[in-house]
Design an enzyme around this catalytic site. Sequence first.
Site, mmCIF file in Angstrom:
data_model
loop_
_atom_site.group_PDB
_atom_site.id
_atom_site.type_symbol
_atom_site.label_atom_id
_atom_site.label_comp_id
_atom_site.label_asym_id
_atom_site.label_seq_id
_atom_site.Cartn_x
_atom_site.Cartn_y
_atom_site.Cartn_z
ATOM 1 N N SER A 9 0.856 -1.184 0.000
ATOM 2 C CA SER A 9 0.000 0.000 0.000
ATOM 3 C C SER A 9 0.891 1.232 0.000
ATOM 4 O O SER A 9 1.617 1.473 0.979
ATOM 5 C CB SER A 9 -0.896 0.012 1.238
ATOM 6 O OG SER A 9 -1.353 1.328 1.466
ATOM 7 N N HIS A 34 -0.930 -1.257 -4.495
ATOM 8 C CA HIS A 34 -2.216 -0.953 -3.851
ATOM 9 C C HIS A 34 -2.299 0.560 -3.626
ATOM 10 O O HIS A 34 -1.454 1.156 -2.961
ATOM 11 C CB HIS A 34 -2.335 -1.715 -2.532
ATOM 12 C CG HIS A 34 -3.663 -1.553 -1.863
ATOM 13 N ND1 HIS A 34 -4.785 -2.255 -2.252
ATOM 14 C CD2 HIS A 34 -4.062 -0.763 -0.832
ATOM 15 C CE1 HIS A 34 -5.807 -1.912 -1.486
ATOM 16 N NE2 HIS A 34 -5.402 -0.991 -0.620
ATOM 17 N N ASP A 36 -4.500 3.616 -2.322
ATOM 18 C CA ASP A 36 -5.616 3.968 -1.431
ATOM 19 C C ASP A 36 -6.138 5.366 -1.703
ATOM 20 O O ASP A 36 -5.408 6.352 -1.564
ATOM 21 C CB ASP A 36 -5.153 3.892 0.029
ATOM 22 C CG ASP A 36 -4.987 2.454 0.491
ATOM 23 O OD1 ASP A 36 -5.954 1.677 0.379
ATOM 24 O OD2 ASP A 36 -3.884 2.112 0.962
ATOM 25 N N MET A 38 -8.776 8.170 -0.556
ATOM 26 C CA MET A 38 -9.632 8.561 0.577
ATOM 27 C C MET A 38 -10.126 9.984 0.367
ATOM 28 O O MET A 38 -9.361 10.855 -0.054
ATOM 29 C CB MET A 38 -8.827 8.472 1.872
ATOM 30 C CG MET A 38 -8.232 7.102 2.128
ATOM 31 S SD MET A 38 -7.416 7.049 3.721
ATOM 32 C CE MET A 38 -6.681 5.396 3.651
ATOM 33 N N HIS A 68 -8.108 1.205 -4.530
ATOM 34 C CA HIS A 68 -9.051 0.939 -3.436
ATOM 35 C C HIS A 68 -9.760 2.258 -3.136
ATOM 36 O O HIS A 68 -9.189 3.143 -2.506
ATOM 37 C CB HIS A 68 -8.257 0.404 -2.228
ATOM 38 C CG HIS A 68 -9.064 0.280 -0.985
ATOM 39 N ND1 HIS A 68 -8.499 0.052 0.265
ATOM 40 C CD2 HIS A 68 -10.407 0.330 -0.773
ATOM 41 C CE1 HIS A 68 -9.444 -0.017 1.177
ATOM 42 N NE2 HIS A 68 -10.613 0.153 0.572
ATOM 43 N N MET A 70 -12.093 4.627 -1.362
ATOM 44 C CA MET A 70 -12.848 4.915 -0.130
ATOM 45 C C MET A 70 -13.459 6.293 -0.351
ATOM 46 O O MET A 70 -13.056 7.301 0.240
ATOM 47 C CB MET A 70 -11.888 4.882 1.073
ATOM 48 C CG MET A 70 -11.424 3.462 1.397
ATOM 49 S SD MET A 70 -9.917 3.382 2.398
ATOM 50 C CE MET A 70 -8.676 3.403 1.110
ATOM 51 N N MET A 139 -11.411 -5.867 4.632
ATOM 52 C CA MET A 139 -10.654 -4.965 5.493
ATOM 53 C C MET A 139 -10.459 -5.648 6.845
ATOM 54 O O MET A 139 -11.422 -6.115 7.461
ATOM 55 C CB MET A 139 -11.423 -3.653 5.716
ATOM 56 C CG MET A 139 -11.575 -2.759 4.500
ATOM 57 S SD MET A 139 -10.029 -2.316 3.695
ATOM 58 C CE MET A 139 -9.153 -1.445 4.993
ATOM 59 N N ASP A 177 -6.601 -6.532 3.721
ATOM 60 C CA ASP A 177 -6.008 -5.190 3.806
ATOM 61 C C ASP A 177 -6.117 -4.656 5.226
ATOM 62 O O ASP A 177 -7.220 -4.415 5.719
ATOM 63 C CB ASP A 177 -6.754 -4.269 2.820
ATOM 64 C CG ASP A 177 -6.155 -2.885 2.734
ATOM 65 O OD1 ASP A 177 -5.123 -2.618 3.370
ATOM 66 O OD2 ASP A 177 -6.741 -2.059 2.003
HETATM 67 O O1 LIG Z 1 -6.987 0.824 2.953
HETATM 68 C C1 LIG Z 1 -6.184 0.948 3.841
HETATM 69 C C2 LIG Z 1 -6.524 1.768 5.048
HETATM 70 O O2 LIG Z 1 -7.797 2.274 4.913
HETATM 71 C C3 LIG Z 1 -4.928 0.221 3.740
HETATM 72 O O3 LIG Z 1 -4.591 -0.149 2.448
HETATM 73 C C4 LIG Z 1 -3.753 0.631 4.577
HETATM 74 O O4 LIG Z 1 -2.948 1.570 3.930
HETATM 75 C C5 LIG Z 1 -2.917 -0.566 4.941
HETATM 76 O O5 LIG Z 1 -1.868 -0.145 5.729
HETATM 77 P P1 LIG Z 1 -1.196 -1.100 6.808
HETATM 78 O O6 LIG Z 1 -2.281 -1.498 7.783
HETATM 79 O O7 LIG Z 1 -0.642 -2.270 6.065
HETATM 80 O O8 LIG Z 1 -0.141 -0.225 7.422
HETATM 81 FE FE LIG Z 2 -6.414 -0.194 1.097
#
Ligand SMILES: O=C(CO)[C@@H](O)[C@H](O)COP(=O)(O)O
Ligand SMILES: [Fe+2]
Length: 224
Positions: A9, A34, A36, A38, A68, A70, A139, A177
């Site tokens: 990520s 990955h 993310d 947000m 991903h 969100m 998740m 994740d």
């Molecule tokens: O989607 C998410 C958080 O919302 C993840 O993808 C995190 O970025 C994962 O990070 P770690 O828990 O591996 O540090």
């Molecule tokens: Fe994620």
Amino acid sequence: MQPFAIAPSILSADFARLGEEVDKVLAAGADIVHFDVMDNHYVPNLTIGPMVCSALRKYGITAPIDAHLMVKPVDRIIGDFIEAGASYITFHPEASEHIDRSLQLIRDGGCKAGLVFNPATPLEVLKYVMDKVDMILLMSVNPGFGGQKFIPATLDKLREARALIDASGREIRLEIDGGVNVQNIRAIAEAGADTFVAGSAIFNQPDYQAVIDAMRGELAQVRA
Ligand SMILES: O=C(CO)[C@@H](O)[C@H](O)COP(=O)(O)O
Ligand SMILES: [Fe+2]
């Protein structure tokens, strides 16, 4: 079952040097990037959008990018991620008024589609859209931040999702994740995951290859 894949990520990467960080983690053996997204609305944090995905493609990243999302509402940003070169686009069922339509939008754009389930969100909707998902993302933390602790109840949920995938007879990735690290990746794989997102466990260490090698060593004990 799909081959095991490690998906760092980039939320935990150094954003000031993002292209180099992605190069480095891919050279260290990562399979999928990955990404993310947000929106400070669906989750209480604000990160990166389609322009950054497109910039990574222009920079020369050819590995699969797993966006991903969100973001709520999700539909109006899907087209931008298709244009930006995402390979997988996943969204949370709570973020779409019409889940079937959102999945179809992604697939019509030539991307692989996935649904993301928060720790307390049941898997029920899958029953109706199993033929339209290429990835199921569970998740194992509440979404919004990297560096949180893995929620152990997710292991049972992984077994539940694995049974649904096996019964479908389709090739669907089962991604996990949140809080994944070298210590717990084996138990997570044994519960049925085949795709492993890890942010802080990789990017907070100086040697990405050492972490990814250690993860692969653990995974090799699950599928010899
Ligand atoms: O989607 C998410 C958080 O919302 C993840 O993808 C995190 O970025 C994962 O990070 P770690 O828990 O591996 O540090
Ligand atoms: Fe994620």
